[in-house]
Design a protein around this motif. Structure first.
Motif, PDB file in Angstrom:
ATOM      1  N   CYS A  46       1.061  -1.221  -0.061  1.00 39.21           N
ATOM      2  CA  CYS A  46      -0.127  -0.093   0.303  1.00 39.21           C
ATOM      3  C   CYS A  46       0.841   0.825   0.044  1.00 39.21           C
ATOM      4  O   CYS A  46       1.961   1.636   1.220  1.00 39.21           O
ATOM      5  CB  CYS A  46      -0.761   0.091   1.168  1.00 39.21           C
ATOM      6  N   ARG A  47       0.560   2.241  -0.491  1.00 38.74           N
ATOM      7  CA  ARG A  47       1.801   3.282  -1.041  1.00 38.74           C
ATOM      8  C   ARG A  47       0.452   4.043  -1.090  1.00 38.74           C
ATOM      9  O   ARG A  47       0.994   5.808  -1.786  1.00 38.74           O
ATOM     10  CB  ARG A  47       2.085   3.349  -2.634  1.00 38.74           C
ATOM     11  N   CYS A  49      -0.499   6.607   1.553  1.00 43.62           N
ATOM     12  CA  CYS A  49      -0.383   7.261   2.512  1.00 43.62           C
ATOM     13  C   CYS A  49       1.155   7.663   2.710  1.00 43.62           C
ATOM     14  O   CYS A  49       2.001   6.595   1.817  1.00 43.62           O
ATOM     15  CB  CYS A  49      -1.252   7.206   3.510  1.00 43.62           C
ATOM     16  N   GLN A  51       2.969   7.176   5.376  1.00 37.88           N
ATOM     17  CA  GLN A  51       3.965   5.935   6.450  1.00 37.88           C
ATOM     18  C   GLN A  51       3.811   5.538   4.985  1.00 37.88           C
ATOM     19  O   GLN A  51       5.033   4.493   5.767  1.00 37.88           O
ATOM     20  CB  GLN A  51       2.238   5.658   7.082  1.00 37.88           C
ATOM     21  N   GLY A  66      -0.961  -3.310   7.542  1.00 40.39           N
ATOM     22  CA  GLY A  66      -1.274  -1.902   7.245  1.00 40.39           C
ATOM     23  C   GLY A  66      -0.470  -0.808   8.831  1.00 40.39           C
ATOM     24  O   GLY A  66      -1.055  -1.423   9.389  1.00 40.39           O
ATOM     25  N   ILE A  67       0.659   0.292   8.919  1.00 41.47           N
ATOM     26  CA  ILE A  67       0.354   0.774  10.052  1.00 41.47           C
ATOM     27  C   ILE A  67      -1.102   1.628  10.125  1.00 41.47           C
ATOM     28  O   ILE A  67      -1.103   1.328  11.522  1.00 41.47           O
ATOM     29  CB  ILE A  67       1.521   2.102   9.442  1.00 41.47           C
ATOM     30  N   CYS A  68      -2.068   2.069   9.397  1.00 48.83           N
ATOM     31  CA  CYS A  68      -3.153   1.724   9.824  1.00 48.83           C
ATOM     32  C   CYS A  68      -4.001   1.175   9.845  1.00 48.83           C
ATOM     33  O   CYS A  68      -5.270   1.436  10.855  1.00 48.83           O
ATOM     34  CB  CYS A  68      -3.573   3.212   8.586  1.00 48.83           C
ATOM     35  N   ALA A  70      -5.243  -1.526   7.706  1.00 47.01           N
ATOM     36  CA  ALA A  70      -5.554  -1.999   6.835  1.00 47.01           C
ATOM     37  C   ALA A  70      -5.424  -3.622   6.459  1.00 47.01           C
ATOM     38  O   ALA A  70      -3.775  -3.790   6.488  1.00 47.01           O
ATOM     39  CB  ALA A  70      -5.130  -1.087   6.245  1.00 47.01           C
ATOM     40  N   ARG A  78      -8.300  -1.836  -2.765  1.00 45.43           N
ATOM     41  CA  ARG A  78      -8.067  -0.334  -3.181  1.00 45.43           C
ATOM     42  C   ARG A  78      -6.899   0.085  -4.391  1.00 45.43           C
ATOM     43  O   ARG A  78      -7.372   0.369  -5.414  1.00 45.43           O
ATOM     44  CB  ARG A  78      -7.143   0.162  -1.869  1.00 45.43           C
ATOM     45  N   ALA A 198      -6.526   6.481   1.876  1.00 44.57           N
ATOM     46  CA  ALA A 198      -6.505   6.588   3.321  1.00 44.57           C
ATOM     47  C   ALA A 198      -7.563   6.697   4.790  1.00 44.57           C
ATOM     48  O   ALA A 198      -8.145   7.814   4.475  1.00 44.57           O
ATOM     49  CB  ALA A 198      -5.010   6.652   4.380  1.00 44.57           C
TER      50      ALA A 198
HETATM   51 FE1  SF4 Z   1      -1.967   1.544   3.365  1.00 46.32          FE
HETATM   52 FE2  SF4 Z   1      -2.293   2.171   5.857  1.00 46.32          FE
HETATM   53 FE3  SF4 Z   1       0.326   2.304   4.707  1.00 46.32          FE
HETATM   54 FE4  SF4 Z   1      -1.221   4.704   4.538  1.00 46.32          FE
HETATM   55  S1  SF4 Z   1      -0.737   3.657   6.614  1.00 46.32           S
HETATM   56  S2  SF4 Z   1       0.454   3.175   3.343  1.00 46.32           S
HETATM   57  S3  SF4 Z   1      -2.491   3.956   4.086  1.00 46.32           S
HETATM   58  S4  SF4 Z   1      -1.664   0.518   4.978  1.00 46.32           S
END
Ligand code: SF4
Ligand code: BF8
Length: 645
Positions: A46-47, A49, A51, A66-68, A70, A78, A198
């Motif tokens: 995932c790119r 956002c 982060q 993912g950091i959020c 996801a 997505r 995001a």
């Molecule tokens: Fe994707 Fe979430 Fe990582 Fe951002 S933080 S790149 S939205 S997975």
């Protein structure tokens, strides 16, 4: 990745030449990208956002999201629908450009374009509910163009026009029930980008449905592009020409028309007719136009312009040393053309405000002085011709005869000679009688993850052997053109007995000077709308829902975002779709199952990925045989009998 580069003999010769002069082509660059990153390849990077990039690393504590937070399924969904947004934007913006031009013609603002096909104009007007009785052609054209432009900005609850006008009632029912019927194109695309921002939608199924809505906008944009291009430039009729690099002529000023939009290429064709003498004055035998990619398909269909090559081999046209100018508009144009052109005298001419290549010649194409712009382009080519180094000219002596121009109208005109009252019945009766097994649409690009043109060729010949009637668009159609499948010899070499008999019957009735081909070339990628019209007609004639019709689609070498969008609306409209590269949905079992399995229950259409062309063909034949059309037709016939009793 395959070691074999291409099955195209002309391309092979040019690749050897590239090696000789030390130029690295797209084939070398494809190799340089190996091995691919598994995260990207399977869709779990995932790119979206800052982060990111975030990858799914199940073995690390905290790495399974993912950091959020996801999940894999959110990320995969997505990513894939954002491809659809890109593709849909490209196709529909192309359609908008044409619609705007038709509007300006109707308002008398453009001197170089006319309404060339008033019959098509009236047919389209009636289809979308524009009044035609006793009205002036330009007044009708204005309303049709306005209706097309209204497709973009609509923000209310009204349904989009072209889909509703073209689709069968049972299909529309499904689109409405699943809440994917779009209103405006811009709205759906903006909403999809919003939905996949995001921290927004995390539900993969909801995201996919948003993607399908955008894919339907892709369909709408291309359907109106096809209709309005026909109105503006004429609806193609059968034409005979040739394809492959051998269509480039050493003695002439060669100009490649590359890109997608016929607004430019049609004007260059017109200007070339008027400027042959200027070329002769420069010492050439005349002007020779050749097409690359879909604008090539547009001018092949309407003007019989030869095809030089398709997407993956566009650079190789320059390596012939005889390409004086390559004029490009939008989409599928490799930025590398410019650096290769530097080794030769070739002028790369960009023409559109949204498509420039650093260092290339930019000539802003202006519809208000379209013919003059086209003449300037040709003059640049003639000037370049004067500097051509004949010692560098090396054109492969490879070309095949092409019989093309099978817009749905021209195909039906042939059927009409056998059955004037119900032309489509010529096709559906042959299917019901088992003479042919059904219809396959081949569409889409080249993808150098495999051998160039190999999947196209193998699959078309396999399906033909199995008596499948084949229509084709885009770079797939150009592969067939180069490999000799768009002529009568192709029928003799590759068709099964049933298909042979069927085409022989068409030949006897058609009364054309050329034999009909194995594969029927329906046009450019936006002309996939013509193929869908054919599927819709088959459904009506057979008394079936689209989901039961013996019709399948395949993109054996899909590459672009546009191909993802086309495949997705095919699924939503009920068609099984083969893709010859593994899609970046496999990183989530959930998402992959939705698009390859669950979709069939909901829409009747579904995707399958198969890189082996023989296996893929066998599966398509099975699907054609297993589709519910025989049962559904039997049921309908029994019902009719009971009602009659
Ligand atoms: Fe994707 Fe979430 Fe990582 Fe951002 S933080 S790149 S939205 S997975
Ligand atoms: O619109 S088939 S590589 S040229 S995207 Fe591009 Fe693919 Fe070719 Fe035509 Ni379509």
């Amino acid at each position: 990745m395959s070691d074999k580069r291409t099955i195209d003999v002309a391309a092979t010769q040019m690749l050897d030449k590239a090696k000789e002069i030390g130029f690295l082509t797209t084939f070398d660059r494809a190799k340089a990208q190996e091995p691919r990153c598994t995260f990207g390849n399977t869709g779990i990077c995932c790119r979206i956002c800052l982060q990111g990039p975030c990858r799914i690393l199940p073995k690390k504590p905290g790495g399974n999201k993912g950091i959020c937070g996801a999940m894999d399924y959110t990320i995969v969904a997505r990513n894939i629908v954002r491809y659809i947004a890109g593709g849909s934007a490209a196709h529909s913006d192309h359609g908008r450009h044409i619609a705007e031009t038709v509007l300006h013609v109707a308002e008398g603002k453009l001197k170089d374009y006319q309404i060339t096909d008033p019959v098509k104009l009236i047919a389209v007007a009636k289809k979308i509910g524009v009044e035609t009785e006793g009205r002036d052609v330009l007044a009708v054209a204005k309303d049709v163009a306005t209706a097309a432009l209204n497709e973009f900005g609509r923000v209310n609850e009204d349904e989009i026009t072209w889909i509703t006008a073209n689709s069968n009632e049972s299909t529309l029912d499904v689109l409405r029930k699943t809440n994917i019927m779009p209103s405006g194109i811009n709205l759906s695309l903006a909403q999809l980008l919003h939905q996949t921002h995001a921290g927004n939608d995390a539900d993969p199924v909801n995201i996919i449905f948003g993607g399908l809505k955008a894919a339907l906008c892709d369909y709408d944009g291309m359907a109106l592009a096809t209709d309005l291009s026909d109105i503006l430039f004429g609806t193609g009729v059968p034409v005979v020409t040739e394809a492959n690099l051998g269509a480039i002529k050493a003695e002439k000023v060669n100009i490649a028309l590359h890109g997608h939009n016929p607004l430019l290429s049609q004007m260059v064709v017109k200007a070339a007719k008027e400027m042959q003498e200027e070329a002769k004055a420069a010492g050439a035998a005349g002007i020779n136009l050749v097409g690359i990619c879909c604008t090539g398909n547009e001018v092949l269909t309407r003007e019989g312009v030869a095809i030089a090559t398709n997407f993956a081999t566009q650079e190789l046209a320059i390596l012939t040393g005889a390409m004086d100018a390559m004029v490009v508009d939008v989409q599928c144009i490799m930025p590398s053309l410019r650096s290769l052109a530097e080794c030769y005298h070739t002028k790369i001419i960009t023409t559109m405000p949204i498509m420039k290549i650093p260092g290339s010649y930019h000539l802003a194409f202006d519809e208000h002085r379209a013919l003059d712009s086209a003449k300037e382009i040709i003059r640049l080519a003639i000037d370049a011709y004067k500097t051509r180094d004949s010692a560098k000219v090396c054109i492969p002596d490879v070309r095949n005869t092409v019989v093309a121009g099978f817009t749905l109208e021209s195909l039906l005109n042939i059927f009409k000679k056998i059955n004037a009252d119900a032309p489509i019945r010529v096709l559906t009766d042959a299917i019901a009688a088992g003479e042919i097994k059904g219809v396959a649409l081949f569409a889409g690009c080249n993808n150098l993850k495999g051998t160039h043109d190999e999947n196209h060729f193998t699959m078309a010949t396999e399906l033909a052997k199995n008596d499948v009637f084949i229509v084709a668009t885009g770079c797939a159609a150009q592969a067939f053109a180069k490999e000799g499948l768009l002529n009568g010899e192709g029928v003799q070499k590759y068709a099964g007995e049933g298909l042979k008999k069927f085409i022989a019957r068409l030949n006897a009735a058609a009364g054309l000077t050329a034999e009909l081909p194995l594969v029927f070339h329906m046009g450019s990628c936006v002309d996939n709308s013509r193929a869908q019209d054919l599927a819709n007609m088959m459904a009506i004639e057979m008394g079936l829902d689209n989901r039961d019709v013996p019709y399948v689609a395949s993109a054996p070498e899909a590459m672009s975002e546009k191909a993802v969008a086309i495949g997705s609306w095919n699924v939503a409209l009920g068609n099984p779709v083969h893709v010859g590269v593994v899609a970046p949905t496999v990183g989530s079992t959930l998402v992959n199952d939705v698009v390859t399995k669950v979709a069939e229950d909901v829409f009747g259409g579904f995707f399958f990925w198969e890189t082996d062309p023989v296996k893929a063909s066998a599966r398509l034949v099975d699907i054609l045989e297993e589709r519910n059309w025989k049962n559904a037709m039997r049921k309908k016939a029994n019902q009719a009998k009971e009602e009659a009793n």
